[in-house]
Design a protein around this motif. Structure first.
Motif, PDB file in Angstrom:
ATOM      1  N   TYR A 306      81.659  16.687  54.245  1.00 57.45           N
ATOM      2  CA  TYR A 306      80.202  16.811  54.238  1.00 57.45           C
ATOM      3  C   TYR A 306      79.627  16.047  55.424  1.00 57.45           C
ATOM      4  CZ  TYR A 306      82.114  17.439  49.644  1.00 57.45           C
ATOM      5  OH  TYR A 306      82.932  17.829  48.630  1.00 57.45           O
ATOM      6  N   PRO A 307      79.634  16.656  56.611  1.00 56.00           N
ATOM      7  CA  PRO A 307      79.119  15.948  57.786  1.00 56.00           C
ATOM      8  C   PRO A 307      77.697  15.465  57.527  1.00 56.00           C
ATOM      9  CG  PRO A 307      80.032  18.080  58.406  1.00 56.00           C
ATOM     10  CD  PRO A 307      80.006  18.042  56.927  1.00 56.00           C
ATOM     11  N   ALA A 308      77.462  14.208  57.818  1.00 58.00           N
ATOM     12  CA  ALA A 308      76.161  13.625  57.516  1.00 58.00           C
ATOM     13  C   ALA A 308      75.456  13.197  58.790  1.00 58.00           C
ATOM     14  CB  ALA A 308      76.335  12.420  56.604  1.00 58.00           C
ATOM     15  N   ILE A 309      74.152  13.275  58.770  1.00 61.16           N
ATOM     16  CA  ILE A 309      73.367  12.750  59.892  1.00 61.16           C
ATOM     17  C   ILE A 309      72.273  11.858  59.328  1.00 61.16           C
ATOM     18  CG2 ILE A 309      71.958  13.282  61.903  1.00 61.16           C
ATOM     19  CD1 ILE A 309      73.328  16.003  62.031  1.00 61.16           C
ATOM     20  N   TYR A 310      72.254  10.630  59.773  1.00 59.39           N
ATOM     21  CA  TYR A 310      71.174   9.715  59.403  1.00 59.39           C
ATOM     22  C   TYR A 310      70.182   9.696  60.554  1.00 59.39           C
ATOM     23  CZ  TYR A 310      73.570   8.064  55.276  1.00 59.39           C
ATOM     24  OH  TYR A 310      74.149   8.014  54.037  1.00 59.39           O
ATOM     25  N   LEU A 311      68.984  10.183  60.274  1.00 58.60           N
ATOM     26  CA  LEU A 311      67.965  10.225  61.313  1.00 58.60           C
ATOM     27  C   LEU A 311      67.208   8.909  61.236  1.00 58.60           C
ATOM     28  CD1 LEU A 311      67.039  13.845  60.366  1.00 58.60           C
ATOM     29  CD2 LEU A 311      68.245  13.187  62.448  1.00 58.60           C
ATOM     30  N   MET A 312      67.560   8.005  62.160  1.00 53.38           N
ATOM     31  CA  MET A 312      67.161   6.612  62.015  1.00 53.38           C
ATOM     32  C   MET A 312      65.825   6.289  62.650  1.00 53.38           C
ATOM     33  SD  MET A 312      69.815   5.559  60.446  1.00 53.38           S
ATOM     34  CE  MET A 312      69.850   3.800  60.526  1.00 53.38           C
ATOM     35  N   ASP A 313      65.423   7.128  63.612  1.00 53.24           N
ATOM     36  CA  ASP A 313      64.229   6.779  64.354  1.00 53.24           C
ATOM     37  C   ASP A 313      63.380   8.027  64.578  1.00 53.24           C
ATOM     38  OD1 ASP A 313      62.649   4.895  65.569  1.00 53.24           O
ATOM     39  OD2 ASP A 313      64.376   3.956  66.554  1.00 53.24           O
ATOM     40  N   HIS A 315      61.388  11.282  65.673  1.00 54.20           N
ATOM     41  CA  HIS A 315      61.678  12.475  66.462  1.00 54.20           C
ATOM     42  C   HIS A 315      63.167  12.755  66.637  1.00 54.20           C
ATOM     43  CE1 HIS A 315      57.471  13.080  67.265  1.00 54.20           C
ATOM     44  NE2 HIS A 315      57.386  11.799  67.613  1.00 54.20           N
ATOM     45  N   ALA A 316      63.981  12.180  65.798  1.00 56.18           N
ATOM     46  CA  ALA A 316      65.399  12.529  65.863  1.00 56.18           C
ATOM     47  C   ALA A 316      65.577  13.894  65.206  1.00 56.18           C
ATOM     48  CB  ALA A 316      66.218  11.478  65.141  1.00 56.18           C
ATOM     49  N   HIS A 317      66.590  14.598  65.659  1.00 59.07           N
ATOM     50  CA  HIS A 317      66.825  15.938  65.128  1.00 59.07           C
ATOM     51  C   HIS A 317      68.299  16.088  64.754  1.00 59.07           C
ATOM     52  CE1 HIS A 317      66.438  20.265  64.632  1.00 59.07           C
ATOM     53  NE2 HIS A 317      67.492  20.409  65.401  1.00 59.07           N
ATOM     54  N   GLY A 318      68.549  16.647  63.585  1.00 57.78           N
ATOM     55  CA  GLY A 318      69.927  16.851  63.158  1.00 57.78           C
ATOM     56  C   GLY A 318      70.167  18.295  62.798  1.00 57.78           C
ATOM     57  N   GLU A 319      71.345  18.773  63.139  1.00 60.53           N
ATOM     58  CA  GLU A 319      71.645  20.152  62.817  1.00 60.53           C
ATOM     59  C   GLU A 319      73.095  20.274  62.357  1.00 60.53           C
ATOM     60  OE1 GLU A 319      69.384  22.477  65.678  1.00 60.53           O
ATOM     61  OE2 GLU A 319      70.733  24.129  65.275  1.00 60.53           O
ATOM     62  N   VAL A 320      73.303  20.994  61.280  1.00 60.21           N
ATOM     63  CA  VAL A 320      74.668  21.284  60.852  1.00 60.21           C
ATOM     64  C   VAL A 320      74.791  22.783  60.737  1.00 60.21           C
ATOM     65  CG1 VAL A 320      76.401  21.049  59.058  1.00 60.21           C
ATOM     66  CG2 VAL A 320      74.913  19.134  59.576  1.00 60.21           C
ATOM     67  N   LEU A 321      75.830  23.292  61.361  1.00 59.86           N
ATOM     68  CA  LEU A 321      76.057  24.726  61.346  1.00 59.86           C
ATOM     69  C   LEU A 321      77.489  24.915  60.911  1.00 59.86           C
ATOM     70  CD1 LEU A 321      74.931  27.460  62.159  1.00 59.86           C
ATOM     71  CD2 LEU A 321      75.660  26.993  64.473  1.00 59.86           C
ATOM     72  N   VAL A 339      69.807  12.616  56.019  1.00 60.66           N
ATOM     73  CA  VAL A 339      68.955  11.557  55.487  1.00 60.66           C
ATOM     74  C   VAL A 339      67.849  11.278  56.503  1.00 60.66           C
ATOM     75  CG1 VAL A 339      68.849   9.198  54.666  1.00 60.66           C
ATOM     76  CG2 VAL A 339      70.854  10.592  54.171  1.00 60.66           C
ATOM     77  N   HIS A 340      66.639  11.618  56.123  1.00 63.94           N
ATOM     78  CA  HIS A 340      65.498  11.384  57.017  1.00 63.94           C
ATOM     79  C   HIS A 340      64.978   9.981  56.732  1.00 63.94           C
ATOM     80  CE1 HIS A 340      64.761  15.638  58.327  1.00 63.94           C
ATOM     81  NE2 HIS A 340      65.578  15.831  57.312  1.00 63.94           N
ATOM     82  N   ALA A 341      65.349   9.051  57.575  1.00 61.27           N
ATOM     83  CA  ALA A 341      64.960   7.665  57.322  1.00 61.27           C
ATOM     84  C   ALA A 341      63.808   7.230  58.225  1.00 61.27           C
ATOM     85  CB  ALA A 341      66.155   6.755  57.511  1.00 61.27           C
ATOM     86  N   THR A 370      63.281   9.754  52.803  1.00 59.46           N
ATOM     87  CA  THR A 370      63.004   8.452  52.210  1.00 59.46           C
ATOM     88  C   THR A 370      61.504   8.158  52.266  1.00 59.46           C
ATOM     89  OG1 THR A 370      63.343   7.381  54.308  1.00 59.46           O
ATOM     90  CG2 THR A 370      65.244   7.488  52.847  1.00 59.46           C
ATOM     91  N   LYS A 371      61.129   7.149  51.505  1.00 57.23           N
ATOM     92  CA  LYS A 371      59.731   6.741  51.444  1.00 57.23           C
ATOM     93  C   LYS A 371      59.243   6.399  52.858  1.00 57.23           C
ATOM     94  CE  LYS A 371      56.317   5.856  48.809  1.00 57.23           C
ATOM     95  NZ  LYS A 371      55.737   7.084  49.253  1.00 57.23           N
ATOM     96  N   ASN A 372      57.990   6.755  53.125  1.00 58.90           N
ATOM     97  CA  ASN A 372      57.339   6.484  54.418  1.00 58.90           C
ATOM     98  C   ASN A 372      57.865   7.301  55.585  1.00 58.90           C
ATOM     99  OD1 ASN A 372      55.674   4.616  53.239  1.00 58.90           O
ATOM    100  ND2 ASN A 372      57.130   2.948  53.572  1.00 58.90           N
ATOM    101  N   SER A 373      58.752   8.260  55.318  1.00 55.15           N
ATOM    102  CA  SER A 373      59.176   9.147  56.411  1.00 55.15           C
ATOM    103  C   SER A 373      58.222  10.322  56.435  1.00 55.15           C
ATOM    104  CB  SER A 373      60.598   9.632  56.184  1.00 55.15           C
ATOM    105  OG  SER A 373      61.444   8.545  56.070  1.00 55.15           O
ATOM    106  N   LYS A 374      57.122  10.130  57.116  1.00 55.58           N
ATOM    107  CA  LYS A 374      56.079  11.156  57.102  1.00 55.58           C
ATOM    108  C   LYS A 374      56.410  12.283  58.068  1.00 55.58           C
ATOM    109  CE  LYS A 374      52.537   8.155  55.448  1.00 55.58           C
ATOM    110  NZ  LYS A 374      52.352   6.741  55.732  1.00 55.58           N
ATOM    111  N   ASN A 375      55.814  13.451  57.791  1.00 53.36           N
ATOM    112  CA  ASN A 375      55.937  14.618  58.668  1.00 53.36           C
ATOM    113  C   ASN A 375      57.384  15.015  58.971  1.00 53.36           C
ATOM    114  OD1 ASN A 375      53.105  14.696  58.897  1.00 53.36           O
ATOM    115  ND2 ASN A 375      53.214  13.113  60.481  1.00 53.36           N
TER     116      ASN A 375
END
Lengths: 473, 434
Positions: A306-313, A315-321, A339-341, A370-375
């Motif tokens: 299960y490849p995971a991407i933690y979007l830490m900051d 405008h980060a963008h993650g894609e799994v294909l 995980v949209h952090a 996660t909480k406070n990850s707006k938009n």
């Protein structure tokens, strides 16, 4: 399909193309099973610094303590016999930079797999791992001059200890799960890549993993760091011979994409049907960074990945294909985690699976805001094709949304067989049923093949076509 | 309050706990719910219910009485159904009057399979109301009820009790009916509803749960509704489910489909300071069976809503169609939605799909409405009603149902969204007393 291809197709159906094996030759082979002494001796042979030895020992203890996963294919998981596996096998003494220096029987293997040929044609650098060690490694001179570090993980630890120590195990700690702990204890080989700031690696780098021995466990460890503003494309391919007993492949892959960096990680997993493929893959994407996992699962007995991407900051963008093909006796339990952090992050998951001859496909995914990850925006799409009555396709998506402002999370999935209308249309145009089905399937996996380098895409299309031959629903 | 009999007598603490342990297998909780796994992930932990359960049980454990009404097109005048008493009897009495039917009901009970969790709650309900004493509602062969029937669970207001209600609905061949189960209670409520449809039967079941809405006990209320539906060939089952209120809620709905049968399941949930877990399970154990599941949640304040839908099509069943859609609106600053739509497909000739969307109200739509002169609240109101009405339209497809429930449903939804105190008690309670 021409007659020639059809013959090949028949051959592949009867026999896995990469199922040959060479005689086992090695300079060191650890005894069967795992104990603390083996972990110590691996570290000793590799002449590792003390912190790494301690890390391995801690991981080994965690491995013993952690339970097996309680979910997934329990029947298959219970077949893994940890005591029957060889955890370390050193095929040669030294890593070579020229194919002619590589021992004949290993070179033969890679020749058959077409690696040296591919290297000349379209790769920027190649690592070839045979059993536990990297036997061949080279990179184009122009890339070396740019300051790009691309070595196997062991050399990486020797030559760049500060960088490795800084990032090693930060994305996937050894306490993450049982198999990550196992890998952390007995890891050997894998790739280490560091791309300096504002450097673009246009030609893909590749690693090729081959298991040759019986009951072998391969535990490579890959760490890729793309510094600010850089980009890199990494491809891994895997095959193994067909044996009646099972082998275990348990890798840990950590990707770190710093500000504005871009990493694309492509896997074409084509293990033979006696390999358990239990892999932990995770990436951290920082500001404006982009991480893509392109994941093709065609082989193996049981894959849990299960490849995971933690979007830490922001405008980060993650894609799994990903595409998965499950044939007879196979279970592809794959998926993705996002995980949209941070606010303003976006992600996309596209998963395609094909089940045939009693194969089982499972999509297991998580999108978490996660909480406070707006938009944040996330889109998940899973499509499954079922080609006969004996196959199975499961979808278990999970969406957890803790923030409401500007968040959009979408999920869509379908399970169906090959559309009869499409089939009829193609038939009415004079295309045979076999060809029509493989055309439809090629269309089905097109989003995936589009992302591969040309030569890979052609190869994969052909592979799927061959696997599908005669597969009329 | 008629017919209410305390099952557990109010006693000193230690004695009452002893009695209670006969009903709730407290010690067995951890064995029955093993470690969290992917399958049971985010599953509501029943031990969360325990404090409210115990607190309510301290006041008394009751079997809820059933009040019923037939609703004519004019909702305001409800008359008692003439033949109702002939149709509802506890199983023991059916055995005396119609032994054959009682036997059929008993056989049907054997066919209902439960998963771990449902089995636990069902056992709990059974401890309070054994099978023999469970009311069975019979919809007799070839009969068709013109007007919808309204069952109402209306216990005492503002007192927290532990209530339990079990009901069996048995629809015989070629029958058709429309039933609404409305619950309006406080404390801890445990509902156990079983539905069995014979060949060609058709049933519309509307369930309304408003736990402690309009009173100050909503924060200490919890409910569990355990529903199990078995559809024989060519039968048709429509269910709509509306829930609001309560601090904790758990809905388990299991539908078992045979050849040619179809199920439509619609649900609406309005959450407000609550944690409610909805668990839908549709099993296609028949060829050419179809199912459609649509569930919308609006979550306010710090509400936490979970949707878990599982479509299962085993091997050898062909030409099945299954769909599920889940839409969630997050309206509160701390609200949270988990959506887990699952598919398990072991058959080839199927059309299966699911979709899930989570988000807030669309800015564009809000802007459009405001540009037409509506203020923010009005625009929000319109969009929210639209969000739910889409489902209501489908759920209340029969004209009688529409006449009877459309306005009250929308009214309740709106009350739940806007302000809990505005809910119309009069409607519920006048119905209970006439």
């Amino acid at each position: 399909m021409s007659k020639d291809t059809k013959d090949k197709a028949r051959a592949i159906k009867e026999d896995y193309k990469y199922g040959f094996h060479s005689p086992e030759e090695f300079v060191y082979k650890a005894e069967k099973g795992l104990n603390e002494e083996i972990v110590r001796s691996i570290s000793r042979i590799k002449n590792e610094p003390e912190w790494m030895r301690d890390y391995r020992l801690k991981s080994y203890q965690t491995f013993l303590e952690k339970p097996m996963p309680k979910w997934g294919d329990q029947k298959m998981l219970s077949q893994i016999k940890f005591e029957n596996i060889f955890y370390y096998l050193r095929p040669t003494d030294k890593q070579k930079k020229d194919w002619s220096d590589v021992p004949e029987y290993i070179k033969d293997t890679f020749d058959k797999l077409g690696i040296p040929e591919a290297e000349q044609k379209f790769l920027g650098g190649v690592t070839a791992q045979y059993e536990s060690e990297v036997v061949y490694h080279s990179m184009r001179d122009d890339l070396t001059k740019k300051g790009i570090l691309f070595t196997d993980m062991d050399s990486g630890l020797r030559e760049y200890p500060e960088v490795v120590k800084k990032y090693f195990g930060t994305i996937i700690p050894y306490t993450d799960n049982k198999f990550a702990a196992l890998n952390s204890a007995v890891w050997s080989g894998g790739s280490f890549i560091y791309v300096p700031p504002d450097t673009q690696v246009i030609i893909p780098l590749q690693a090729y993993f081959r298991i040759n021995a019986k009951n072998m466990g391969q535990f490579e460890r890959t760490l890729i760091i793309a510094d600010k503003g850089s980009s890199v494309h990494y491809i891994e391919g895997c095959t193994a011979p067909v044996y009646s007993s099972d082998s275990l492949h348990s890798a840990v892959v950590e990707l770190i994409a710093l500000e504005n960096a871009k990493i694309r990680y492509t896997t074409i997993q084509n293990w033979s049907n006696n390999v358990f493929n239990l892999v932990t893959k995770r990436a951290a994407a920082y500001k404006n960074a982009k991480v893509e996992w392109v994941d093709g699962n065609i082989g193996s007995k049981l894959t849990m990945k299960y490849p995971a991407i933690y979007l830490m900051d922001e405008h980060a963008h993650g894609e799994v294909l990903s595409i998965a093909y499950a044939g007879k006796g196979q279970h592809q339990d794959a998926g993705a985690k996002m995980v949209h952090a941070a606010p303003n992050t976006t992600s996309k998951i596209t998963s395609k699976s094909i089940s045939k001859d009693g194969g089982q496909n499972t999509y297991r995914g998580l999108v978490k805001i996660t909480k406070n990850s707006k938009n944040c925006k996330s889109n998940v799409r899973c499509d499954a094709l079922m080609l006969d009555m004996n196959s199975r396709s499961d979808t278990y998506p999970h969406m957890e949304v803790e923030e409401s402002e500007g968040v959009k999370v979408n999920h869509e999935a379908t399970v169906s067989k090959v559309d009869e209308e499409m089939l009829f249309y193609l038939n009415s145009r004079g295309i045979s049923e076999d060809d029509a089905v493989s055309m439809i399937i090629n269309g089905f996996i097109e989003p995936f093949t589009k992302q591969l380098p040309m030569e890979y895409a052609v190869e994969l299309n052909r592979l799927i076509q061959l696997e599908m031959e005669g597969a009329i629903g | 309050m008629p017919n209410i009999k305390s099952v557990v007598k109010k006693k000193k603490n230690s004695e009452y706990l002893e009695d209670l342990s006969k009903i709730i297998p407290l010690n067995g909780l951890s064995d029955k719910f093993p470690e969290k796994s992917w399958e049971t992930w985010r599953r509501f932990d029943p031990s969360l219910l325990l404090p409210i359960m115990l607190e309510s049980a301290r006041e008394g454990v009751y079997k809820l009485p059933l009040l019923w009404k037939e609703i004519n097109e004019d909702v305001t005048s409800c008359t008692k159904h003439k033949n109702f008493c002939e149709n509802v009897k506890v199983l023991k009495e059916w055995e005396k009057t119609d032994f054959k039917f009682a036997q059929k009901v008993k056989d049907s009970l054997k066919k209902l399979n439960y998963n771990n969790e449902a089995a636990f709650f069902s056992q709990m309900a059974n401890n309070i109301t054994p099978w023999d004493e469970t009311p069975v509602f019979r919809i007799s062969k070839n009969s068709s009820m013109e007007n919808p029937l309204h069952f109402l669970y209306a216990p005492k207001k503002d007192i927290k009790y532990f209530y339990s209600n079990s009901l069996i609905i048995y629809a015989e061949e070629n029958s058709s009916a429309s039933i609404c189960l409305e619950s309006f209670s406080e404390g801890f409520n445990l509902y156990d509803t079983r539905v069995y449809l014979e060949d060609n039967a058709s049933l519309n079941l509307h369930c309304l749960i408003r736990e402690g809405i309009g009173s100050n006990t909503t924060k200490h209320s919890a409910w569990v509704w355990n529903k199990n539906v078995y559809c024989r060939s060519s039968s048709n089952f429509t269910q709509s489910f509306f829930s609001a209120g309560g601090k904790l809620g758990k809905m388990i709905s299991e539908v078992f489909l045979n050849d040619n049968s179809s199920a439509q399941i619609y649900g609406i949930h309005v959450g407000n300071h609550s944690h409610v877990d909805h668990d839908f399970n549709v099993k296609h154990f028949g060829s050419r069976s179809t199912s459609n599941l649509e569930f919308n949640m609006a979550l306010l304040d710090n509400a936490y809503g979970v949707f878990r839908g599982k479509l299962n099509i085993p091997k050898d069943y062909r030409v099945c169609k299954a769909e599920q859609t889940n839409k969630n609106l997050l309206l509160g600053e701390k609200s949270r939605a988990d959506s887990i739509p699952m598919l398990e497909v072991l058959s080839e000739e199927v059309e299966c799909s699911h979709g899930s969307a989570t988000g807030e109200l669309s800015d564009e739509e809000m802007f459009y409405l405001q540009s037409r002169g509506l203020n923010e609240t009005q625009a929000k109101q319109l969009l929210l009603l639209g969000f739910f009405e889409n489902i209501l339209q489908k759920a209340l497809k029969h004209t009688q149902d529409k006449a009877a429930y459309n306005d009250p449903f929308l009214h309740d939804i709106w009350c739940a969204i806007q302000d809990r105190s505005h809910i119309n008690f009069e409607r519920t309670y006048t119905m209970a007393e006439t």
